[in-house]
Design a protein around this motif. Structure first.
Motif, PDB file in Angstrom:
ATOM      1  N   ASP A 194       1.736   2.586  18.571  1.00 17.01           N
ATOM      2  CA  ASP A 194       1.947   3.609  19.593  1.00 17.01           C
ATOM      3  C   ASP A 194       0.680   4.397  19.914  1.00 17.01           C
ATOM      4  OD1 ASP A 194       4.485   2.807  20.074  1.00 17.01           O
ATOM      5  OD2 ASP A 194       5.433   4.269  18.728  1.00 17.01           O
ATOM      6  N   PRO A 195       0.000   4.943  18.918  1.00 21.26           N
ATOM      7  CA  PRO A 195      -1.207   5.708  19.277  1.00 21.26           C
ATOM      8  C   PRO A 195      -2.304   4.833  19.885  1.00 21.26           C
ATOM      9  CG  PRO A 195      -0.975   5.554  16.888  1.00 21.26           C
ATOM     10  CD  PRO A 195       0.283   5.009  17.468  1.00 21.26           C
ATOM     11  N   VAL A 196      -2.419   3.619  19.397  1.00 18.70           N
ATOM     12  CA  VAL A 196      -3.461   2.751  19.939  1.00 18.70           C
ATOM     13  C   VAL A 196      -3.159   2.407  21.393  1.00 18.70           C
ATOM     14  CG1 VAL A 196      -4.651   0.555  19.670  1.00 18.70           C
ATOM     15  CG2 VAL A 196      -3.904   1.823  17.645  1.00 18.70           C
ATOM     16  N   ILE A 197      -1.917   2.102  21.665  1.00 19.97           N
ATOM     17  CA  ILE A 197      -1.529   1.809  23.044  1.00 19.97           C
ATOM     18  C   ILE A 197      -1.741   3.037  23.924  1.00 19.97           C
ATOM     19  CG2 ILE A 197       0.455   1.346  24.540  1.00 19.97           C
ATOM     20  CD1 ILE A 197       1.513  -0.500  22.288  1.00 19.97           C
ATOM     21  N   ALA A 198      -1.338   4.180  23.413  1.00 18.79           N
ATOM     22  CA  ALA A 198      -1.498   5.411  24.189  1.00 18.79           C
ATOM     23  C   ALA A 198      -2.972   5.627  24.523  1.00 18.79           C
ATOM     24  CB  ALA A 198      -0.954   6.597  23.394  1.00 18.79           C
ATOM     25  N   PHE A 199      -3.811   5.441  23.537  1.00 17.71           N
ATOM     26  CA  PHE A 199      -5.242   5.625  23.768  1.00 17.71           C
ATOM     27  C   PHE A 199      -5.742   4.707  24.874  1.00 17.71           C
ATOM     28  CE2 PHE A 199      -9.615   4.287  22.953  1.00 17.71           C
ATOM     29  CZ  PHE A 199     -10.258   5.508  23.001  1.00 17.71           C
ATOM     30  N   ASN A 200      -5.343   3.471  24.830  1.00 18.03           N
ATOM     31  CA  ASN A 200      -5.819   2.531  25.831  1.00 18.03           C
ATOM     32  C   ASN A 200      -5.266   2.831  27.218  1.00 18.03           C
ATOM     33  OD1 ASN A 200      -7.582   0.166  24.809  1.00 18.03           O
ATOM     34  ND2 ASN A 200      -6.132   0.534  23.146  1.00 18.03           N
ATOM     35  N   CYS A 201      -4.049   3.352  27.243  1.00 18.49           N
ATOM     36  CA  CYS A 201      -3.489   3.706  28.545  1.00 18.49           C
ATOM     37  C   CYS A 201      -4.242   4.890  29.137  1.00 18.49           C
ATOM     38  CB  CYS A 201      -2.002   4.049  28.414  1.00 18.49           C
ATOM     39  SG  CYS A 201      -0.961   2.600  28.114  1.00 18.49           S
ATOM     40  N   GLU A 202      -4.670   5.766  28.271  1.00 15.14           N
ATOM     41  CA  GLU A 202      -5.399   6.942  28.760  1.00 15.14           C
ATOM     42  C   GLU A 202      -6.864   6.630  29.066  1.00 15.14           C
ATOM     43  OE1 GLU A 202      -4.778   9.704  25.640  1.00 15.14           O
ATOM     44  OE2 GLU A 202      -2.612   9.768  26.018  1.00 15.14           O
ATOM     45  N   ASN A 203      -7.375   5.596  28.463  1.00 17.00           N
ATOM     46  CA  ASN A 203      -8.782   5.238  28.673  1.00 17.00           C
ATOM     47  C   ASN A 203      -8.924   3.776  29.072  1.00 17.00           C
ATOM     48  OD1 ASN A 203     -10.185   7.795  27.497  1.00 17.00           O
ATOM     49  ND2 ASN A 203      -8.657   7.214  25.958  1.00 17.00           N
ATOM     50  N   PRO A 204      -8.451   3.474  30.250  1.00 18.92           N
ATOM     51  CA  PRO A 204      -8.482   2.057  30.653  1.00 18.92           C
ATOM     52  C   PRO A 204      -9.903   1.494  30.708  1.00 18.92           C
ATOM     53  CG  PRO A 204      -7.984   3.472  32.515  1.00 18.92           C
ATOM     54  CD  PRO A 204      -7.942   4.338  31.302  1.00 18.92           C
ATOM     55  N   ALA A 214     -11.828   5.734  19.529  1.00 19.03           N
ATOM     56  CA  ALA A 214     -10.890   4.686  19.142  1.00 19.03           C
ATOM     57  C   ALA A 214     -10.828   4.575  17.625  1.00 19.03           C
ATOM     58  CB  ALA A 214     -11.309   3.352  19.756  1.00 19.03           C
ATOM     59  N   ASN A 215     -11.990   4.633  17.016  1.00 20.18           N
ATOM     60  CA  ASN A 215     -12.005   4.520  15.562  1.00 20.18           C
ATOM     61  C   ASN A 215     -11.282   5.678  14.893  1.00 20.18           C
ATOM     62  OD1 ASN A 215     -13.227   2.055  14.885  1.00 20.18           O
ATOM     63  ND2 ASN A 215     -15.227   2.839  15.529  1.00 20.18           N
ATOM     64  N   GLU A 216     -11.447   6.860  15.476  1.00 20.68           N
ATOM     65  CA  GLU A 216     -10.710   7.999  14.922  1.00 20.68           C
ATOM     66  C   GLU A 216      -9.207   7.757  15.043  1.00 20.68           C
ATOM     67  OE1 GLU A 216     -12.225  11.281  17.125  1.00 20.68           O
ATOM     68  OE2 GLU A 216     -14.231  11.173  16.229  1.00 20.68           O
ATOM     69  N   MET A 217      -8.807   7.279  16.209  1.00 22.58           N
ATOM     70  CA  MET A 217      -7.405   6.901  16.416  1.00 22.58           C
ATOM     71  C   MET A 217      -6.944   5.968  15.309  1.00 22.58           C
ATOM     72  SD  MET A 217      -5.547   7.598  19.231  1.00 22.58           S
ATOM     73  CE  MET A 217      -5.991   9.268  19.691  1.00 22.58           C
ATOM     74  N   HIS A 218      -7.725   4.918  15.121  1.00 24.24           N
ATOM     75  CA  HIS A 218      -7.347   3.907  14.158  1.00 24.24           C
ATOM     76  C   HIS A 218      -7.238   4.517  12.765  1.00 24.24           C
ATOM     77  CE1 HIS A 218      -9.205   0.826  17.128  1.00 24.24           C
ATOM     78  NE2 HIS A 218      -8.014   1.237  17.495  1.00 24.24           N
ATOM     79  N   GLY A 219      -8.167   5.406  12.476  1.00 23.03           N
ATOM     80  CA  GLY A 219      -8.121   6.061  11.174  1.00 23.03           C
ATOM     81  C   GLY A 219      -6.787   6.752  10.957  1.00 23.03           C
ATOM     82  N   GLN A 220      -6.302   7.402  11.992  1.00 26.05           N
ATOM     83  CA  GLN A 220      -5.028   8.095  11.853  1.00 26.05           C
ATOM     84  C   GLN A 220      -3.856   7.132  11.864  1.00 26.05           C
ATOM     85  OE1 GLN A 220      -5.579  11.145  15.067  1.00 26.05           O
ATOM     86  NE2 GLN A 220      -5.071  12.520  13.369  1.00 26.05           N
ATOM     87  N   ALA A 221      -4.000   6.095  12.694  1.00 23.48           N
ATOM     88  CA  ALA A 221      -2.889   5.151  12.810  1.00 23.48           C
ATOM     89  C   ALA A 221      -2.661   4.408  11.498  1.00 23.48           C
ATOM     90  CB  ALA A 221      -3.161   4.156  13.939  1.00 23.48           C
ATOM     91  N   PHE A 222      -3.767   4.137  10.825  1.00 21.34           N
ATOM     92  CA  PHE A 222      -3.648   3.356   9.593  1.00 21.34           C
ATOM     93  C   PHE A 222      -3.605   4.249   8.344  1.00 21.34           C
ATOM     94  CE2 PHE A 222      -4.980   0.146  12.588  1.00 21.34           C
ATOM     95  CZ  PHE A 222      -4.354  -1.001  12.147  1.00 21.34           C
ATOM     96  N   LEU A 223      -3.136   5.457   8.524  1.00 17.44           N
ATOM     97  CA  LEU A 223      -3.038   6.376   7.395  1.00 17.44           C
ATOM     98  C   LEU A 223      -2.147   5.774   6.296  1.00 17.44           C
ATOM     99  CD1 LEU A 223      -4.674   8.780   7.892  1.00 17.44           C
ATOM    100  CD2 LEU A 223      -2.621  10.089   8.454  1.00 17.44           C
ATOM    101  N   PRO A 224      -2.502   5.977   5.024  1.00 11.76           N
ATOM    102  CA  PRO A 224      -1.722   5.418   3.911  1.00 11.76           C
ATOM    103  C   PRO A 224      -0.246   5.740   4.035  1.00 11.76           C
ATOM    104  CG  PRO A 224      -3.713   6.458   3.101  1.00 11.76           C
ATOM    105  CD  PRO A 224      -3.662   6.717   4.567  1.00 11.76           C
TER     106      PRO A 224
END
Lengths: 217, 217, 217, 217
Positions: free
Chosen positions: D110-120, D84-94
DNA sequence: GATGAATGAGGATTCATTCAT
DNA sequence: TATGAATGAATCCTCATTCAT
């Protein structure tokens, strides 16, 4: 169930293929590890995995050499028993048995005590394993000692009945065991004091029974 | 089936809910069952379920009265310990202590031996439970006995050093313990013979140390 | 599964024999205790025995009034639900619904928030009990609220489709719930700030949807 | 307790005994099974035996890799947290953060939601495990997200106080979480509608606060 | 009604032993 | 042979629920 592996070390000759030399080493390694673990925690609390780990091998390897946990204890107890019996054989040498009681006690007790101090696992195992295989060995040891002690007593008290001799021998062994506990629990001067005290107890207990001064055959 | 009027009359007042009488009985029942199981298999090998079954109750019932297996042993050990201490209090009564050694040994040893014969679980538990709570109690018991024995010895050997007294007391206790093993393992005449032999050993061990005949204060 | 005991307190009249008055008190006592325990540990971790103890009664007594653990939660949830619904009935009074949005939000949210602050067990139960009986109640609550919210929305957005209304209502409830978490987790000024922020969020969310200014009927 | 398995998959070289590859697979298997079971029943209701069964292994095997139930949850939570943190790192890219608000919301959500949908299981675990180890991780996650959100807000509202930013960030996260519940509970078009609605809510909530248009650095 | 003891199935965990590689 | 994963019965303990008083 499985009992295949039962060869005595004595049966091994120089002709044995060196493949099995490693096996011998493994067994020694495992027994040594078992001695340590049994000593620390007692038989019941010792897990086979902990023995394997202490020996630096995997549990599977342990079971390649011993069919089960009990067999380890039995083998270890057996080896120690054998060495103990050798000790006893020397301690109860005829040349010792014709000495006067004080010297006799020294000659018999000192090596036995020394052996137990060097192999604390022996006592730990014999004591309270609850394992039939060991108890059996223990009883054999006990009976052997009993017989030897009775033999000695006989030379000192030719007129005693067998029942009396049995009674006295059991008392002697009991006194020895309880003193051994104290001896193993202490060190240095204190330990020496308990050794002396043990001899003193036995001497005073036995002296009044002595009716004959044994002489060399 | 039911035995309503069996609670201790002294402790129970009309205010005490009689509901709890059943609980008291259950506890006694469980402790008795535990004593049996511990005696047979030792503490480690005794399962709580087997104790419950022996007591004729479900495992849950056992846990209604004891938080865990150790607590059962501690409670049982504690009760026996207390009764043992009361025994010792009577055995070491001053009026006994001024008797000559042979009578003293009778007065002290007989009740203690009787107690142990009636409560074999006591010895089994004290021996090798591995439970801290009991070991602690055991040590307290041991220390208490040691102190009492030393006290007696002091009256017989006023000139002995403390170290000597300590050594001798430990030997006495050790001899007593190992003889107790033999006594508990036998019955009838043989048991009586071991009792006599124990006294004999102690008498001969101690007599040479006695320097004073104690007199009533 | 079992639902035998289901009489609503409302059904009781003044003619009810006072024998049952004690029962009513017991039930209230138990529900209050349950509220506390559920609040502290959550439904799953709460044991019936702990609820009984908290209520100062025996477990047997608890089961005299509730067939099982779930029934306690269901009853508690039901009572709170009922009071909540009464709240909602007042909050969603027609005279409130014709106010402009900001006033409407105050009128609706303030009592609901106050209720939850005073009954934290409500939220705890509704949230994550995992109990069908409660989830059901929760859903009833949710659906009731949803309907009310949709009713209000309808007056503001007469042209919206039902699907749109449903979507929006669910979002509103979700926003409300998450804000309630923050509100319940804080106190004083911070809590007030979150309340204000909640209203702000909803206002900004809803304002663009409003197509009509509702008027009193 | 367990210390053996700790090498990162990346650390596995040709020298690593392939024996342990099976162990790695088992762990992954067990974690996957745990994810499923936790998801279905929640942490408390999930039994280790059911996890083992779901993974198709015996309970003993489970305990070869995890010392206890909690450790499974902690490991699973930790892994998901890391991803999740890696996701966040990419999502919050400058490069995302200097976009206008609508694009920014897409890029982050979008990526955060996708991650959660894939990892309920992630959401299920983080929510209400009651496990300290996880709660801690959850808080770290929350704090990390909070910080990131505050960072973004700062670029949009340079004049806001820290307290204001904190308040707003918490509201944003709360709104996100509650919407995520709705998103995870639905599918297809409805799910997409909730995603859109979430963005709409946030956009309307935040737009009035924006005082500056961020530009690329 | 109230009490508290009783129940027993179920859950976490261990460990002697076996198996696949 | 050696390894370490796999097994599963057995153990301690809990708790929702019932029963006797």
């Amino acid at each position: 169930m499985r009992q295949e592996r039962q060869e005595k070390p004595a049966a091994r000759t120089s002709a044995t293929p060196r493949r099995q030399a490693r096996g011998e080493r493994r067994i020694a390694q495992l027994l040594e590890a078992a001695a340590g673990v049994f000593c620390k925690n007692g038989y019941a609390a010792a897990s086979t995995n902990s023995i394997a780990k202490e020996a630096g091998v995997s549990p599977g390897t342990l079971y390649q050499f011993f069919p089960n946990k009990e067999a380890i204890a039995v083998e270890l107890g057996g080896q120690l028993l054998q060495r103990a019996n050798e000790m006893h054989g020397q301690a109860f040498l005829p040349e010792n048995l014709c000495k006067p009681l004080p010297e006799l006690l020294d000659a018999v007790l000192d090596p036995v005590i020394a052996f137990n101090c060097e192999n604390p696992a022996f006592w730990a195992l014999m004591h309270g394993s609850g394992v039939p295989g060991i108890t059996q060995g223990h009883e054999a040891l006990h009976d052997g000692l009993l017989t030897r002690v009775q033999g000695v007593l006989r030379t000192f008290c030719p007129d005693a009945t067998n029942a009396e001799l049995n009674l006295t021998s059991n008392m002697i062994l009991g006194i020895f065991k309880s003193s051994l506990d104290l001896i193993l629990a202490t060190e240095g001067a204190e330990r020496a004091a308990y050794v002396a005290e043990l001899k003193s107890v036995l001497l005073r207990y036995l002296e009044p029974m002595v009716t004959t001064t044994p002489t060399a055959p």
